[in-house]
Design a protein around this motif. Sequence first.
Motif, short mmCIF file in Angstrom:
data_model
loop_
_atom_site.label_atom_id
_atom_site.label_comp_id
_atom_site.label_asym_id
_atom_site.label_seq_id
_atom_site.Cartn_x
_atom_site.Cartn_y
_atom_site.Cartn_z
N ASP A 29 0.82 -1.21 0.00
CA ASP A 29 0.00 0.00 0.00
C ASP A 29 0.86 1.26 0.00
OD1 ASP A 29 -3.04 -0.81 0.66
OD2 ASP A 29 -1.66 -2.21 1.63
N PHE A 30 1.97 1.18 0.70
CA PHE A 30 2.92 2.30 0.78
C PHE A 30 4.32 1.74 0.55
CE2 PHE A 30 -0.70 3.40 3.38
CZ PHE A 30 -0.93 4.73 3.07
N PHE A 31 5.10 2.44 -0.27
CA PHE A 31 6.46 1.97 -0.58
C PHE A 31 7.38 3.17 -0.54
CE2 PHE A 31 8.43 -1.83 -2.77
CZ PHE A 31 9.74 -1.35 -2.77
N GLY A 32 8.19 3.26 0.52
CA GLY A 32 9.14 4.35 0.67
C GLY A 32 10.52 3.92 0.23
N ILE A 33 11.21 4.78 -0.52
CA ILE A 33 12.59 4.48 -0.90
C ILE A 33 13.50 5.62 -0.50
CG2 ILE A 33 11.94 2.90 -2.75
CD1 ILE A 33 12.61 5.05 -4.77
N GLN A 34 14.76 5.26 -0.30
CA GLN A 34 15.79 6.23 0.06
C GLN A 34 16.98 6.09 -0.89
OE1 GLN A 34 15.19 3.69 2.80
NE2 GLN A 34 13.19 4.66 2.85
N GLU A 35 17.78 7.13 -0.94
CA GLU A 35 18.96 7.21 -1.82
C GLU A 35 18.57 6.96 -3.28
OE1 GLU A 35 23.30 6.75 -0.77
OE2 GLU A 35 22.42 5.04 0.29
N TYR A 51 0.18 6.67 -6.62
CA TYR A 51 0.59 8.06 -6.61
C TYR A 51 2.08 8.11 -6.27
CZ TYR A 51 -4.45 8.88 -6.25
OH TYR A 51 -5.81 8.88 -6.48
N GLN A 52 2.81 9.02 -6.92
CA GLN A 52 4.25 9.10 -6.71
C GLN A 52 4.63 10.48 -6.16
OE1 GLN A 52 6.68 7.90 -10.08
NE2 GLN A 52 5.12 6.50 -10.85
N TYR A 53 5.44 10.47 -5.11
CA TYR A 53 5.92 11.70 -4.49
C TYR A 53 7.43 11.62 -4.37
CZ TYR A 53 0.98 12.01 -3.57
OH TYR A 53 -0.38 12.03 -3.74
N TRP A 54 8.12 12.69 -4.76
CA TRP A 54 9.58 12.69 -4.85
C TRP A 54 10.16 13.90 -4.13
CZ3 TRP A 54 12.02 8.83 -7.81
CH2 TRP A 54 11.17 8.04 -8.61
N ASN A 55 11.29 13.70 -3.46
CA ASN A 55 12.03 14.81 -2.85
C ASN A 55 13.49 14.64 -3.26
OD1 ASN A 55 12.72 17.03 -1.38
ND2 ASN A 55 12.23 16.17 0.63
N THR A 69 2.27 5.32 -3.23
CA THR A 69 1.13 4.84 -2.46
C THR A 69 -0.09 4.63 -3.33
OG1 THR A 69 -0.38 5.34 -0.63
CG2 THR A 69 0.51 7.22 -1.84
N LYS A 70 -0.89 3.64 -2.97
CA LYS A 70 -2.18 3.40 -3.62
C LYS A 70 -3.25 4.37 -3.15
CE LYS A 70 -1.49 -1.64 -4.03
NZ LYS A 70 -2.02 -2.97 -3.63
N HIS A 71 -2.97 5.12 -2.09
CA HIS A 71 -4.00 5.91 -1.41
C HIS A 71 -3.66 7.40 -1.48
CE1 HIS A 71 -5.22 2.01 0.18
NE2 HIS A 71 -3.95 1.83 0.52
N THR A 93 6.44 13.29 3.91
CA THR A 93 5.35 12.87 4.80
C THR A 93 4.02 12.99 4.09
OG1 THR A 93 6.59 13.72 6.71
CG2 THR A 93 4.24 13.30 7.03
N LEU A 94 3.21 11.94 4.20
CA LEU A 94 1.84 11.96 3.68
C LEU A 94 0.86 11.91 4.84
CD1 LEU A 94 2.16 9.33 0.77
CD2 LEU A 94 2.73 11.79 0.74
N GLU A 95 -0.19 12.70 4.75
CA GLU A 95 -1.20 12.75 5.81
C GLU A 95 -2.45 12.00 5.36
OE1 GLU A 95 -3.89 15.92 8.42
OE2 GLU A 95 -2.52 16.67 6.88
N TYR A 96 -3.01 11.21 6.30
CA TYR A 96 -4.25 10.47 6.10
C TYR A 96 -5.18 10.73 7.28
CZ TYR A 96 -1.85 8.38 2.23
OH TYR A 96 -1.20 8.22 1.04
N PRO A 97 -6.43 10.31 7.19
CA PRO A 97 -7.36 10.61 8.28
C PRO A 97 -6.90 10.12 9.65
CG PRO A 97 -8.57 9.90 6.35
CD PRO A 97 -7.12 9.70 6.04
N ASP A 98 -6.28 8.93 9.71
CA ASP A 98 -5.92 8.33 11.00
C ASP A 98 -4.45 8.45 11.37
OD1 ASP A 98 -8.48 7.55 11.47
OD2 ASP A 98 -8.14 5.39 11.22
N PHE A 99 -3.58 8.85 10.43
CA PHE A 99 -2.15 8.76 10.70
C PHE A 99 -1.36 9.56 9.67
CE2 PHE A 99 -3.22 5.47 7.72
CZ PHE A 99 -2.13 5.35 6.86
N TYR A 100 -0.07 9.74 9.96
CA TYR A 100 0.91 10.22 9.00
C TYR A 100 1.84 9.06 8.65
CZ TYR A 100 -0.17 15.07 10.43
OH TYR A 100 -0.78 16.26 10.70
N VAL A 101 2.32 9.02 7.40
CA VAL A 101 3.37 8.08 7.01
C VAL A 101 4.51 8.88 6.40
CG1 VAL A 101 2.28 7.57 4.77
CG2 VAL A 101 3.95 5.99 5.73
#
Length: 254
Positions: A29-35, A51-55, A69-71, A93-101
């Motif tokens: 559901d969520f896939f975080g990568i580094q480097e 959905y794709q988010y990049w920094n 993330t799928k969400h 950081t992504l915000e959702y109704p119940d939590f942050y990831v």
Amino acid sequence: MKFISWNVNGLRAIVKKGFVETFQELNADFFGIQETKLQAGQIELDLPGYYQYWNYAERKGYSGTALFTKHQPLNVIYGIDAPEFDHEGRAITLEYPDFYVLTCYTPNSGSGLKRLDFRLGWEHAFLTFIQKLDAQKPVIFCGDLNVAHTEIDLKNPKTNHHNAGFTDEERAKMTALLAAGYTDTFRYFNPDVTERYSWWSYRFHARDNNAGWRIDYFITSQRLQNHLQDAKILDQIMGSDHCPVELDVTDLTV
């Protein structure tokens, strides 16, 4: 829900080693990568349903994070609200109704500990940031935190005692973070297990000999403990000097 974190040590390189196929097989559901080690426009990943988010770091070919993330999130935050650290693309950081990831790539103190002071400054700013998030809703954060917290988190604690990733200062910062109300999820399920690592040097056949370090984590706000199902180290997956780590949770709203 399944969460995956992986330091890919260069996304363009690992794509040539089957990253997309592994990504699809893991079906997180969520896939975080580094480097990621790239800039905007240097790669296009076809990841249907995500959905794709990049920094990106300002310095080319350095650091960088991404979160897939799928969400669709309510909000996206890049960095940790600390200008002195946010030029290196180290957090999303992504915000959702119940939590942050959050996906995070903690600075390495470097050879000769030349960046230890920078690293310790990051630790202070990072804890301040997640405490502000945690005051609103619980946090799930993952990534290469560049520290083996205890002696069972690396193969050779005695000979590495004053090396980057296993200094007293870095370990104390991790202790302080957990004491502030957070759970090291792998140790929550496996408090005493040994010889489980997530990073191995490319030298001296370290992975073949399992001479590794556990420096990749999923850490959650303590009040999420009843939602935790499992935490795994996927050390059979190749392609980087790190392997992915996994967290499974239940009953959270996205």
